[in-house]
Design a protein around this motif. Sequence first.
Motif, PDB file in Angstrom:
ATOM      1  N   GLN A  76       0.829  -1.202   0.000  1.00  0.00           N
ATOM      2  CA  GLN A  76       0.000   0.000   0.000  1.00  0.00           C
ATOM      3  C   GLN A  76       0.868   1.258   0.000  1.00  0.00           C
ATOM      4  O   GLN A  76       0.517   2.246  -0.640  1.00  0.00           O
ATOM      5  CB  GLN A  76      -0.949   0.027   1.194  1.00  0.00           C
ATOM      6  CG  GLN A  76      -1.892   1.226   1.100  1.00  0.00           C
ATOM      7  CD  GLN A  76      -2.798   1.377   2.278  1.00  0.00           C
ATOM      8  OE1 GLN A  76      -2.327   1.616   3.377  1.00  0.00           O
ATOM      9  NE2 GLN A  76      -4.090   1.245   2.051  1.00  0.00           N
ATOM     10  N   GLN A  86     -12.019   1.707  -5.403  1.00  0.00           N
ATOM     11  CA  GLN A  86     -11.424   0.894  -6.461  1.00  0.00           C
ATOM     12  C   GLN A  86     -11.894   1.296  -7.856  1.00  0.00           C
ATOM     13  O   GLN A  86     -11.071   1.518  -8.749  1.00  0.00           O
ATOM     14  CB  GLN A  86     -11.715  -0.585  -6.206  1.00  0.00           C
ATOM     15  CG  GLN A  86     -11.039  -1.071  -4.948  1.00  0.00           C
ATOM     16  CD  GLN A  86     -11.594  -2.391  -4.453  1.00  0.00           C
ATOM     17  OE1 GLN A  86     -12.744  -2.734  -4.709  1.00  0.00           O
ATOM     18  NE2 GLN A  86     -10.767  -3.130  -3.740  1.00  0.00           N
ATOM     19  N   SER A  89      -6.402  -5.719  -4.323  1.00  0.00           N
ATOM     20  CA  SER A  89      -7.169  -5.228  -3.167  1.00  0.00           C
ATOM     21  C   SER A  89      -8.629  -5.619  -3.267  1.00  0.00           C
ATOM     22  O   SER A  89      -9.323  -5.689  -2.266  1.00  0.00           O
ATOM     23  CB  SER A  89      -7.060  -3.703  -3.071  1.00  0.00           C
ATOM     24  OG  SER A  89      -5.725  -3.322  -2.827  1.00  0.00           O
TER      25      SER A  89
END
Length: 99
Positions: free
Chosen positions: A35, A64, A94
């Motif tokens: 991240q 997203q 993710s």
Amino acid sequence: MNSSTTTTIPAPDETERARQLIELGLAVDPEARSQTLARLIAASLHQGPDTALGRFASTGQLDQQACLDELNQLRVPFEQEAWIDAFGRFVLFSAGGRS
């Protein structure tokens, strides 16, 4: 005494140091699962603090679909295309491994 404050809007991090860190990060983590690396890439590519990439860079909160939509709109120099690919992989990972 003036109680107003000045707000500075952060610009994308386009410093040479940021570029070096991204390139090093991609050499170590080519799948861009970190991240921290993803946030640095977003900080270098975003088009403003009110964008999904800008919000992710500053807060770590990932929208997203909005990030993927913004990535599709970006036009970057050839040497930064790998950054877009890496960030896109991060978003997909993710999302639970979608591809």
